[in-house]
Design a protein around this motif. Structure first.
Motif, mmCIF file in Angstrom:
data_model
loop_
_atom_site.group_PDB
_atom_site.id
_atom_site.type_symbol
_atom_site.label_atom_id
_atom_site.label_comp_id
_atom_site.label_asym_id
_atom_site.label_seq_id
_atom_site.Cartn_x
_atom_site.Cartn_y
_atom_site.Cartn_z
ATOM 1 N N ILE A 33 44.377 42.078 42.599
ATOM 2 C CA ILE A 33 44.307 42.186 44.058
ATOM 3 C C ILE A 33 45.730 42.461 44.532
ATOM 4 C CG2 ILE A 33 43.800 41.028 46.229
ATOM 5 C CD1 ILE A 33 41.728 39.364 44.818
ATOM 6 N N VAL A 177 35.589 38.697 47.988
ATOM 7 C CA VAL A 177 36.652 39.452 47.318
ATOM 8 C C VAL A 177 36.964 38.846 45.960
ATOM 9 C CG1 VAL A 177 39.106 40.048 47.435
ATOM 10 C CG2 VAL A 177 37.650 40.364 49.442
ATOM 11 N N ILE A 187 41.226 45.600 43.733
ATOM 12 C CA ILE A 187 41.170 45.541 45.194
ATOM 13 C C ILE A 187 42.553 45.748 45.785
ATOM 14 C CG2 ILE A 187 40.656 44.062 47.176
ATOM 15 C CD1 ILE A 187 38.600 42.679 45.181
#
Length: 307
Positions: A33, A177, A187
């Motif tokens: 992420i 997420v 992401i």
């Protein structure tokens, strides 16, 4: 391991001569992420738009899992899901229809089981037959995420995904997420909610005036650039800091009843011991003390304001 996204010497110059991006170099690892932070107009959305094929670069090269976004654009774009800042969808379509339609845009065969899973993961299953127009703003945002996931992308861009969303729904999206990352999805997140990046990201990139000014692991960034603040409460007013304490760079509050001492997070605590001893020698008594550490927001503000 090769990065799933590689950006090399990327620049974007508009016809007016405005340079929105200047020589951007960025590698993003599979499964991470990555939070891209920057003030309004810094170039975040422009960078995302170019990677996703919405805007054209002026110079530079970008690849997604080895696919050049210009020469092999179909393969590159099929690997990417994008949740834009704005809500773009047919207000009078049902949730099921609009998500299924998005899958078809990428030439993917119908897969009701996958659409069902996406809607259930995003707590939209009970809304599958609802018209978009009847949904709340937070639910519409979830529909946009569902549309972006409909074709099973390996990379998901979230451009201000929780803008206008209440705190409870925002935390729910954080859970979504994390689940996506656990499933192997990479992401890239842009946000103005600094606590969102602090909570979610593995790495932080800061962009300002079209240039990347820092890329760092979040924990390393907090350690390198964070400061600790020791707040000392005084039982009586202090008119001025004694000259013998000048080396500590203490800050005295306006009412004269609080001293603040800033020190490096990577430094040891012997400085505090020395300070307390020297305060005692100077005849300054302490009624209470408290230690806090700089947040990612403090670090971000210091970076973008730096000359």
């Amino acid at each position: 391991m090769s990065p799933i996204i590689s950006v090399s010497n990327l620049s974007k110059i508009y016809g007016s001569g405005f340079k929105a991006l200047n020589n951007i170099n960025l590698d993003i690892a599979k499964g991470e992420i990555f939070a891209l932070l920057g003030p309004n107009g810094a170039g975040k959305t422009t960078l995302i738009s170019i990677i996703c094929g919405i805007a054209n670069p002026t110079h530079g090269k970008i690849s997604v899992n080895g696919h050049d976004i210009i020469k092999d654009y179909r393969a590159a774009r099929s690997m990417i899901g994008l949740v834009p800042q704005e809500l773009h969808t047919d207000a009078f379509e049902s949730v099921w229809a609009t998500v299924s339609f998005s899958r078809g845009l990428f030439g993917k065969p119908k897969n009701p089981a996958h659409i069902e899973k996406v809607l259930k993961d995003l707590s939209l299953w009970d809304k599958k037959d609802s018209k978009i127009v009847t949904l709340s703003g937070g639910m519409k945002r979830r529909v946009m995420i569902a549309k972006a996931l409909s074709h099973e992308p390996q990379v998901l861009f979230l451009d201000e995904p929780t803008a206008g969303v209440d705190v409870e729904l925002r935390k729910g999206m954080w859970e979504v997420v994390r689940a996506l990352q656990a499933s192997g999805v990479t992401i890239i997140l842009t946000t103005h909610y600094i606590e969102e990046a602090e909570e979610m990201a593995d790495r932080i990139g800061v962009i300002n005036k079209g240039e990347i000014i820092l890329i760092e692991n979040k924990s390393t960034l907090m350690q390198k650039l964070g400061k600790k603040h020791l707040t000392l409460q005084l039982p009586s007013k202090l008119d001025a800091i004694p000259p013998d304490l000048a080396a500590y760079n203490l800050e005295l509050s306006g009412d004269g009843r609080t001293l603040i001492y800033d020190y490096d997070t990577k430094g040891d605590r012997t400085g505090i011991t020395s300070l307390l001893n020297d305060l005692r020698t100077a005849g300054i008594r302490i009624s209470d003390l408290d230690t806090t550490q700089s947040s990612l927001e403090d670090i971000f503000v210091s970076l973008v304001r730096a000359p």
